[in-house]
Design an enzyme around this catalytic site. Structure first.
Site, PDB file in Angstrom:
ATOM      1  N   GLY A  68      29.279  42.361  38.489  1.00 59.73           N
ATOM      2  CA  GLY A  68      28.799  40.979  38.491  1.00 59.73           C
ATOM      3  C   GLY A  68      29.235  40.176  39.707  1.00 59.73           C
ATOM      4  N   SER A 106      35.522  46.961  47.701  1.00 58.52           N
ATOM      5  CA  SER A 106      36.864  47.028  48.322  1.00 58.52           C
ATOM      6  C   SER A 106      37.877  47.626  47.340  1.00 58.52           C
ATOM      7  CB  SER A 106      37.303  45.658  48.845  1.00 58.52           C
ATOM      8  OG  SER A 106      37.106  44.613  47.932  1.00 58.52           O
TER       9      SER A 106
END
Length: 197
Positions: free
Chosen positions: A40, A109
């Site tokens: 999301g 990441s």
């Protein structure tokens, strides 16, 4: 350093960050969204951008779609390329933050090392790590591109959460589980973190 030693004298003549922030009437900050694919990140980032716009605040979203098709189009997904991707994103983000812009990076990441690299480049005082902590089961359920299924079949190598690890942040500024929080609740928590009414 003497004036003769300064090989980048333009920085001494440019307007300061303070000048830019005064012009905009806001402070630059980096909201670094991290989480699994499908958690999301982009959805929350877009909703926050719209709320900031309503309040007259300038925001810029950086995510895989607008970075990997442009400035990082030459990078693949090897470990070195992923690191270079995040390094470039952080350098670009620093420019936005130093211009007084509320900047949102929405990237998987997946490691502490990558996020620490970004924080080091941008600056600890300007960097707020936001963990979009949606469970992998929900991320897979939402996966319209079928990437998780392909990764489970071995068709996508080094897919974070399946065949490559994801290191959850230890001390994020905020953790948002979008399987439990509505979009409005997530945005409200981010506005509160930014001390924006």
């Amino acid at each position: 350093m003497s004036t003769q030693d300064n090989i980048y004298p333009i920085f001494d003549r440019m307007l300061s960050r303070h000048d830019k922030e005064q012009l905009l009437g806001q402070k630059g900050v980096m909201l670094w969204f991290t989480g699994l694919s499908g958690s999301g990140k982009s959805t929350v980032a877009i909703a926050l951008e719209r709320e900031l716009q309503k309040r007259g605040l300038l925001c810029r979203i950086l995510d895989g779609d607008n970075i990997r098709t442009g400035i990082n189009a030459n990078l693949g997904f090897s470990a070195d390329d992923r690191r270079e991707n995040i390094r470039r994103v952080a350098e670009v983000a620093k420019l936005f933050v130093d211009t007084g812009i509320i900047t949102i990076a929405a990237f998987v990441s997946p490691t502490e090392d990558l996020r620490n690299l970004a924080q080091h480049i941008i600056g600890k005082d300007d960097f707020k790590e936001i963990f979009i902590s949606t469970p992998i089961e929900e991320c897979e359920r939402r996966d319209v591109k079928g990437l998780y299924a392909r990764a489970r079949r071995g068709e996508v190598k080094n897919f974070t959460g399946i065949s490559a690890p994801f290191e959850a942040p230890q001390h994020p500024a905020l953790s948002l589980d979008t399987s439990k929080l509505s979009l409005e609740e997530s945005v409200a928590q981010l506005l509160q973190l930014l001390n924006i009414k």
